[in-house]
Design a protein around this motif. Structure first.
Motif, PDB file in Angstrom:
ATOM      1  N   ASP A  84       4.605   3.385   3.637  1.00  0.00           N
ATOM      2  CA  ASP A  84       3.326   3.111   2.982  1.00  0.00           C
ATOM      3  C   ASP A  84       2.804   4.285   2.172  1.00  0.00           C
ATOM      4  OD1 ASP A  84       2.618   4.782   4.953  1.00  0.00           O
ATOM      5  OD2 ASP A  84       0.875   3.619   5.654  1.00  0.00           O
ATOM      6  N   PHE A  85       3.737   5.121   1.663  1.00  0.00           N
ATOM      7  CA  PHE A  85       3.268   6.193   0.767  1.00  0.00           C
ATOM      8  C   PHE A  85       2.754   5.555  -0.513  1.00  0.00           C
ATOM      9  CE2 PHE A  85       7.695   5.638  -0.477  1.00  0.00           C
ATOM     10  CZ  PHE A  85       7.613   5.673  -1.858  1.00  0.00           C
ATOM     11  N   HIS A  86       1.713   6.109  -1.059  1.00  0.00           N
ATOM     12  CA  HIS A  86       1.190   5.522  -2.295  1.00  0.00           C
ATOM     13  C   HIS A  86       0.583   6.553  -3.229  1.00  0.00           C
ATOM     14  CE1 HIS A  86      -2.879   5.809  -0.641  1.00  0.00           C
ATOM     15  NE2 HIS A  86      -2.308   5.478   0.490  1.00  0.00           N
TER      16      HIS A  86
ATOM     17  N   PRO C 281       1.605  -0.569  -0.469  1.00  0.00           N
ATOM     18  CA  PRO C 281       0.494  -0.406  -1.417  1.00  0.00           C
ATOM     19  C   PRO C 281       0.980   0.098  -2.782  1.00  0.00           C
ATOM     20  CG  PRO C 281       0.309   1.127   0.449  1.00  0.00           C
ATOM     21  CD  PRO C 281       1.525   0.318   0.686  1.00  0.00           C
ATOM     22  N   LEU C 282       0.206  -0.244  -3.815  1.00  0.00           N
ATOM     23  CA  LEU C 282       0.546   0.200  -5.166  1.00  0.00           C
ATOM     24  C   LEU C 282       0.590   1.714  -5.210  1.00  0.00           C
ATOM     25  CD1 LEU C 282       0.911  -0.763  -8.143  1.00  0.00           C
ATOM     26  CD2 LEU C 282      -1.512  -0.275  -8.429  1.00  0.00           C
ATOM     27  N   PHE C 283       1.653   2.241  -5.804  1.00  0.00           N
ATOM     28  CA  PHE C 283       1.749   3.689  -5.917  1.00  0.00           C
ATOM     29  C   PHE C 283       0.839   4.171  -7.043  1.00  0.00           C
ATOM     30  CE2 PHE C 283       3.477   7.693  -7.351  1.00  0.00           C
ATOM     31  CZ  PHE C 283       3.733   8.346  -6.147  1.00  0.00           C
ATOM     32  N   GLY C 284       0.058   5.196  -6.763  1.00  0.00           N
ATOM     33  CA  GLY C 284      -0.757   5.845  -7.798  1.00  0.00           C
ATOM     34  C   GLY C 284      -1.829   4.955  -8.390  1.00  0.00           C
ATOM     35  N   TYR C 285      -2.649   4.337  -7.508  1.00  0.00           N
ATOM     36  CA  TYR C 285      -3.727   3.457  -7.992  1.00  0.00           C
ATOM     37  C   TYR C 285      -4.603   4.162  -9.020  1.00  0.00           C
ATOM     38  CZ  TYR C 285      -8.150   0.879  -7.906  1.00  0.00           C
ATOM     39  OH  TYR C 285      -9.283   0.214  -8.272  1.00  0.00           O
ATOM     40  N   ALA C 286      -5.052   5.355  -8.667  1.00  0.00           N
ATOM     41  CA  ALA C 286      -5.974   6.067  -9.564  1.00  0.00           C
ATOM     42  C   ALA C 286      -5.306   6.374 -10.895  1.00  0.00           C
ATOM     43  CB  ALA C 286      -6.466   7.351  -8.899  1.00  0.00           C
ATOM     44  N   SER C 287      -4.055   6.806 -10.851  1.00  0.00           N
ATOM     45  CA  SER C 287      -3.407   7.145 -12.114  1.00  0.00           C
ATOM     46  C   SER C 287      -3.167   5.887 -12.947  1.00  0.00           C
ATOM     47  CB  SER C 287      -2.109   7.913 -11.890  1.00  0.00           C
ATOM     48  OG  SER C 287      -1.147   7.099 -11.281  1.00  0.00           O
ATOM     49  N   MET C 288      -3.006   4.738 -12.281  1.00  0.00           N
ATOM     50  CA  MET C 288      -2.898   3.470 -13.011  1.00  0.00           C
ATOM     51  C   MET C 288      -4.175   3.217 -13.802  1.00  0.00           C
ATOM     52  SD  MET C 288      -0.136   1.849 -12.901  1.00  0.00           S
ATOM     53  CE  MET C 288       0.995   0.737 -12.130  1.00  0.00           C
ATOM     54  N   ARG C 344      11.591   1.934  -1.510  1.00  0.00           N
ATOM     55  CA  ARG C 344      11.417   1.920  -0.055  1.00  0.00           C
ATOM     56  C   ARG C 344      10.358   0.932   0.406  1.00  0.00           C
ATOM     57  NH1 ARG C 344      10.575   7.757   1.528  1.00  0.00           N
ATOM     58  NH2 ARG C 344      10.015   6.860   3.527  1.00  0.00           N
ATOM     59  N   GLY C 345      10.274  -0.169  -0.358  1.00  0.00           N
ATOM     60  CA  GLY C 345       9.443  -1.264   0.121  1.00  0.00           C
ATOM     61  C   GLY C 345      10.302  -2.213   0.943  1.00  0.00           C
ATOM     62  N   ALA C 505       0.286 -10.288   0.879  1.00  0.00           N
ATOM     63  CA  ALA C 505      -0.844 -10.303  -0.043  1.00  0.00           C
ATOM     64  C   ALA C 505      -2.069  -9.614   0.532  1.00  0.00           C
ATOM     65  CB  ALA C 505      -1.176 -11.740  -0.412  1.00  0.00           C
ATOM     66  N   GLU C 506      -2.685  -8.809  -0.272  1.00  0.00           N
ATOM     67  CA  GLU C 506      -3.927  -8.144   0.119  1.00  0.00           C
ATOM     68  C   GLU C 506      -4.984  -8.466  -0.922  1.00  0.00           C
ATOM     69  OE1 GLU C 506      -4.296  -5.227   2.345  1.00  0.00           O
ATOM     70  OE2 GLU C 506      -2.218  -5.028   3.043  1.00  0.00           O
ATOM     71  N   GLY C 507      -6.230  -8.579  -0.493  1.00  0.00           N
ATOM     72  CA  GLY C 507      -7.303  -8.812  -1.447  1.00  0.00           C
ATOM     73  C   GLY C 507      -8.170  -9.967  -1.015  1.00  0.00           C
ATOM     74  N   LEU C 508      -9.419  -9.987  -1.563  1.00  0.00           N
ATOM     75  CA  LEU C 508     -10.408 -10.965  -1.130  1.00  0.00           C
ATOM     76  C   LEU C 508      -9.992 -12.401  -1.398  1.00  0.00           C
ATOM     77  CD1 LEU C 508     -13.755  -9.257  -2.212  1.00  0.00           C
ATOM     78  CD2 LEU C 508     -12.832  -9.538   0.105  1.00  0.00           C
ATOM     79  N   GLU C 509      -9.270 -12.633  -2.524  1.00  0.00           N
ATOM     80  CA  GLU C 509      -8.959 -14.019  -2.865  1.00  0.00           C
ATOM     81  C   GLU C 509      -8.119 -14.680  -1.776  1.00  0.00           C
ATOM     82  OE1 GLU C 509      -7.358 -11.388  -4.362  1.00  0.00           O
ATOM     83  OE2 GLU C 509      -5.696 -12.045  -5.618  1.00  0.00           O
ATOM     84  N   TRP C 510      -7.357 -13.887  -1.020  1.00  0.00           N
ATOM     85  CA  TRP C 510      -6.488 -14.460   0.003  1.00  0.00           C
ATOM     86  C   TRP C 510      -7.240 -14.720   1.311  1.00  0.00           C
ATOM     87  CZ3 TRP C 510      -2.807 -15.924  -2.964  1.00  0.00           C
ATOM     88  CH2 TRP C 510      -2.401 -15.108  -4.021  1.00  0.00           C
TER      89      TRP C 510
END
Lengths: 382, 183, 528
Positions: A84-86, C281-288, C344-345, C505-510
């Protein structure tokens, strides 16, 4: 079962191979890259293009390998457990900075090539190139100026339902009535402009492309290293017949160029003299000349149809009020154009004789039967 | 946030967005053309040149050590039944030196016609150094049927013209402008 | 407005039949309308593409006259951009944004209704001239390319239709964007800070800002065209002292951000899908987020790279070249982030994931050709050739359109309550992916060899690659019928979807039931 399957596959492959291999018959070929460069600039562009391709392939190799590796190995069906590295500041900074450095490596040779391309100084010869719907005008100064349009035979062949097999036509769509002629190993400067909409003067083998824009005079240049005939096309959408205004450049030795120029100039003078001499021409002479101009140099058929039937919103000439009415109105339309329509003034494009001939032709071809027009009439009407 | 707070915030967003839209429309419709002309004038983009007043032209410095070839080119749009040619093909001038050159225009048609000449200077890098004090292109030109007219341009290039530029081409394209005379 | 919102919140019943769709202010209904409209337009413009490819199957003119051909290329481009891709994203936004941020509906429901119902009228105005003047084959519609360069477009007889169509499309987009901005800024559930928003919401917020900034500029451009044609101004007319190149500057000042408008929301969709199916989780959310914002910013200062051949000074060309290639940096960041998210997912490859991965691969490829085009001296050779056609189809089909289909597949079970058929979905994906490459890959070669774009006929040496492209295009076109069938089948029934739908899936819609209720969150959820 599987044998039968194989059989079909083989047949399919053979058919595909035959189709792909049908090169000789249709003159088609699998050209995978730029045309062979014949100028220093085109070669520089080629090298730059290959450099960027190799860089892209290098990056692609790294990124795609990584993705393919993880697609193969990090899948749930193989029991992969998700980590879970991100985040990783180090990695993120690295892949921001490394591409930046690569880009600088591309920008340096690109800059020097660009400066070469735009260096139009010290030219040996200047040709003014004017794009028009849908032909080119080449003006060398000193009385040598002519229009270059698609070869008449090609022009007939490319009409819908022409009944002509275009695959049998050599250099289909890449042949003109009057080539642009320039000397080899001389710096030739092109002043590029347009008479109507935007066109683009493109000669792939020279690495030259410049837009022709009304009101603008753009400059570009070339120095061709090999004699020969080079072919290109207008590159900017310019309306209906955008596909049909090729550029053909014949590169000749300096001596041949001089001979050509003198001859061209003499031809122009003779034509001008012939046109302005107050000779009275016979109807048959005018009709023959007029047909040539209608279907060739004048390009009239492009809008009005090969049989005067009109194309799209462009008016037909068979039995129309202008072509069968008084000659004065007809002359006015052709010589001065119709402001506010696509009908250009041909006063400067055709001489008196040519105008008289084409108008006579339009008035008497395809069942029309009206008066003939002499060069002297045109002169008076100008 | 409760309902009424959301209402107020929504109104604010709508108001601000409409302001942005209005501003960007004016930018596109009114400002951009003006800005474009301004930028083109000051940097000589697109071959646009600078117009000099008489006072300014009196103060020009002349660089006697350099000679620049000025070539003249003329184009007549096919909708305009005129002939139009420079009297000379080229001249050599010192940067800063004022030079007068005439073009000869003739109306070949049987009616009066208004024309407008549009100039273009190449190479584009030379354009901002190309200065005119007098030019027939500043105004529209009317020629009566069959009339001939000498048209004058009085110009120079300034001493800051980049050293590598040895030839400058001044081109004019004459267009028919009857439709645009109401100015 | 206050009335409609509370009104909707308190009444569960809504009118049936046609009235429901005409007067609806519900974000899900409007999202559905947008998506179906987009789908229809996609088939209309796709049919035009097939006319183009049929004509180009062999040299010579066989099927349509050149002007009709030009009209097909023009309308294909305009309808795909304004009728198919943009409405599809607005449709996704309408469905998803309220559900993803925990809101009951969009902020401005009535405006939402208007912004959709303008679209059919705009589309009608755009294509209506095609059928005027009796002679259909003559091509009476717009035939000057989707970029409608002056002075060519000024020669067009029915210009007013075109101009008003563009104005209406602009109104629609602007209203849609204001609505999205208001929704995102004001309607988020408690605890959902900006930096906790799903990336789809983020990319749409940035896109909406781009839209309200550049659609008015486009409106300005067409208004100038209109006054030039009918009211005696001379903005673009050289004879009156105007400047045809000014048009290109104004157009591309709109046009370059526009290409990011079409691709940023797709980036958002992909950033939702990949973490779900990589279970990581998405890698580098902030940089995205920062990369998206930088791409948006850069898109405003690079427009003239579409105009390298108009004759700019060297300094200008250099500037636009440097600024353009710079875009490769934030775009690269996005691709690296996606690749690392997969790394590595624990991946599975349901249809949405196929579209997302396909998009990352192929869009990256389109990005490479974009970099090549950005290098000014080389662009002199590529410009206005089929190389450009290949490039922007690789970015728009595999960037924007793959993103849309991926998103539809991803959320379809949530919308309908039924699982779609994976078998059909995968068949559709693979057919499309292969056909897409068969169609557009050869165009790189024809372009490099010197084939100009937008020509109705071509010299013989380009024949074989054009035939490959045509064959590919027909497979591509007919494969889309599978998608239509798949969607209808899924709406009609199928395996019931769970609330979460996807394992990762993660998030409110789910957290909502499947199918999602008519009003998403009547009481706002808490976001930790």
């Amino acid at each position: 079962m599987s044998l039968k399957h194989n059989n079909i596959m083989t047949k399919g492959l053979v058919l595909l191979g035959l189709w792909l291999g049908g090169i000789g018959s249709s003159q088609a070929e699998y050209k995978l890259n730029f045309q062979e460069p014949v100028t220093a600039v085109a070669r520089e562009i080629y090298d730059l293009h290959m450099l960027v391709i190799w860089i892209c392939l290098g990056i692609a190799a790294v990124v795609f390998t990584m993705m393919i590796y993880s697609i193969i190995n990090h899948r749930k069906s193989k029991g992969a457990v998700a980590s879970d590295f991100h985040e990783s500041a180090k990695v993120e900074v690295a892949w921001t900075i490394i591409p930046f450095i690569i880009l600088i490596a591309v920008a340096i040779p690109a800059t020097s090539t660009l400066i070469d391309i735009e260096d139009t100084s010290d030219s040996d010869l200047t040709v003014k190139v004017t794009g028009m719907q849908w032909k080119w005008k080449y003006d060398y100064g000193d009385g040598v100026s002519y229009i270059s349009s698609l070869n008449a035979e090609h022009n007939r062949a490319r009409q819908r339902n022409s009944g002509i097999d275009v695959t049998q036509i050599k250099n289909y769509l890449l042949e003109v009535d009057n080539e642009l002629v320039i000397p080899v190993n001389k710096k030739v400067r092109f002043l590029v402009t347009s008479d109507d909409v935007i066109h683009s003067f493109w000669m792939p083998a020279f690495g030259v492309k410049k837009d022709a824009i009304p009101g603008y005079v753009n400059e570009t240049w070339t120095r061709v290293e090999k004699t020969g005939i080079y072919r290109g096309q207008c590159a900017e959408l310019c309306g209906k017949d955008h596909a049909f205004m090729p550029i053909v450049i014949r590169v000749v030795s300096d001596a041949d160029y001089k001979i050509w120029f003198v001859r061209k100039k003499a031809e122009a003078e003779i034509a001008a003299a012939e046109a302005s001499a107050d000779k009275v021409w016979s109807k048959a002479e005018l009709m023959a000349k007029g047909e040539d101009i209608y279907k060739g140099k004048g390009g009239c058929f492009g809008c009005h149809g090969i049989k005067g039937e009109g194309i799209a919103t462009f008016p037909k000439l068979v039995g129309s009020a202008v072509t069968t009415g008084p000659a004065a109105e007809h002359m006015k339309t052709v010589v001065k154009g119709r402001p506010g329509t696509a009908m250009a003034a041909y006063a400067n494009q055709l001489n008196d004789l040519e105008l008289a001939a084409v108008i006579t032709y339009e008035r008497n071809a395809w069942g029309n039967n009206a008066s003939i027009v002499q060069p002297a009439d045109i002169k008076a009407s100008r | 946030m409760d309902q009424s707070d959301i209402q107020t915030s929504n109104k604010k967003v709508v108001r601000n967005s409409i302001l942005v839209v209005a501003a960007m429309f004016s930018f596109g419709y009114l400002l951009l053309p003006a800005l474009y002309t301004l930028i083109c004038d000051s940097f000589g983009l697109n071959g646009q040149t600078e117009q000099l007043t008489n006072a300014e032209s009196a103060q020009l410095k002349v660089d006697k050590n350099r000679l620049v070839t000025i070539e003249f080119s003329s184009i007549v749009n096919s909708k305009l039944p005129w002939s139009f040619k420079p009297e000379v093909e080229s001249v050599k001038i010192h940067p800063g030196e004022l030079k007068r050159v005439n073009y000869l225009a003739k109306n070949l048609s049987g009616s009066d016609i208004v024309g407008q000449a549009i100039y273009s200077v190449t190479p584009v890098e030379a354009a901002r150094h190309f200065k005119k004090t007098e030019c027939f292109c500043f105004t529209q030109q009317r020629l009566k049927s069959g009339e001939s007219k000498e048209m004058t341009v009085l110009f120079t290039v300034d001493t800051d013209l980049p050293k590598e530029i040895k030839t400058v081409t001044l081109s004019y394209t004459f267009f028919r402008a009857d439709k645009y005379t109401s100015k | 407005m206050s009335e409609t919102m509370t009104h909707d919140a308190h009444h569960e019943e809504h009118p049936g039949g046609i009235k429901r769709w005409l007067f609806t202010t519900n974000h899900k209904d409007i999202g559905t309308l947008y998506l179906w409209f987009s789908f229809i337009m996609f088939f209309v413009a796709g049919f035009m593409a097939l006319v183009i490819r049929a004509e180009l199957f062999q040299p010579g003119i066989q099927i349509v006259d050149p002007n009709f051909f030009n009209m097909m290329t023009t309308l294909h481009g305009l309808i795909m951009v304004f009728g198919a891709i943009m409405p599809a994203f607005v449709g996704l936004a309408n469905w998803q944004i309220p559900m993803m941020i925990g809101a009951p509906d969009m902020a401005l429901p009535r405006m939402n209704n208007w912004s959709f119902w303008i679209l059919p009228f705009a589309a009608t105005l755009l294509v209506a001239p095609m059928f005027m003047g009796g002679n259909f084959m003559a091509g009476q519609g717009p035939a000057f390319g989707w970029t409608f360069y002056e002075p060519l477009s000024g020669q067009y007889g029915h210009l007013a239709f075109f101009v008003f169509a563009v104005h209406l499309l602009g109104f629609s987009s602007i209203m849609g964007s204001i609505n999205i901005i208001a929704t995102i800024l004001n309607m988020r559930a408690p605890g959902m800070t900006l930096m906790k928003m799903p990336l789809f919401v983020w990319t749409w917020l940035i896109t909406a800002f781009l839209l309200i900034a550049v659609m008015p500029v486009l409106a300005g451009a067409v208004t100038m065209m209109l006054t030039d044609k009918y009211f005696g101004t001379t903005f673009f007319i050289a004879a009156g002292g105007g400047d045809p190149v000014l048009f290109q500057h104004v157009f591309w000042f709109f046009g370059h951000p526009e290409v990011y408008i079409m691709v940023l929301p797709a980036f958002g969709v992909i950033s939702q899908i990949i973490p779900t199916f990589a279970r990581k989780p998405l890698f580098g959310y902030a940089s995205m987020v920062y990369a998206t914002a930088s791409i948006a910013f850069l898109s405003f200062i690079v427009w003239a790279h579409h105009m390298f051949t108009v004759g700019m000074p060297v300094a200008g060309e250099l500037y636009f070249m440097y600024a353009t290639v710079m875009i490769a940096v934030p775009t690269g960041v996005k691709v690296f982030n996606w690749a690392t998210t997969m790394w590595r997912g624990s991946m599975t490859f349901e249809t949405p994931m196929l579209w997302a991965i396909g998009s990352v691969f192929m869009f990256t490829f389109g990005g490479f050709t974009g970099l090549m085009l950005g290098v000014a001296p080389a662009d002199f050779q590529y410009h206005d050739s089929y190389f450009v056609v290949a490039h922007f189809h690789y970015t728009l089909i595999t960037g924007a359109w793959y993103g849309i289909i991926g998103g539809v597949m991803y959320w379809l079970p949530k919308w309908t309550g039924n699982m779609y058929s994976e078998k059909l979905g995968k068949t559709h994906f693979w057919l499309t992916a292969i056909a897409m490459n068969l169609t557009f890959f050869p165009m790189h070669f024809t372009g490099l060899a010197g084939m100009p774009r937008r020509t109705a006929d071509y010299p013989l040496q380009f024949t074989q690659f054009n035939q490959l492209s045509s064959v590919g295009a027909y497979i591509f076109g007919f494969s889309q019928l599978i998608l239509l069938y798949l969607i209808i089948k899924c709406i009609k029934g199928g395996k019931k979807a769970t609330n979460e739908v996807w394992e990762g899936a993660e998030g409110l819609e789910w957290t909502l039931p499947s199918p999602a209720p008519y009003h998403s969150f009547n009481t706002a959820p808490e976001v930790k």
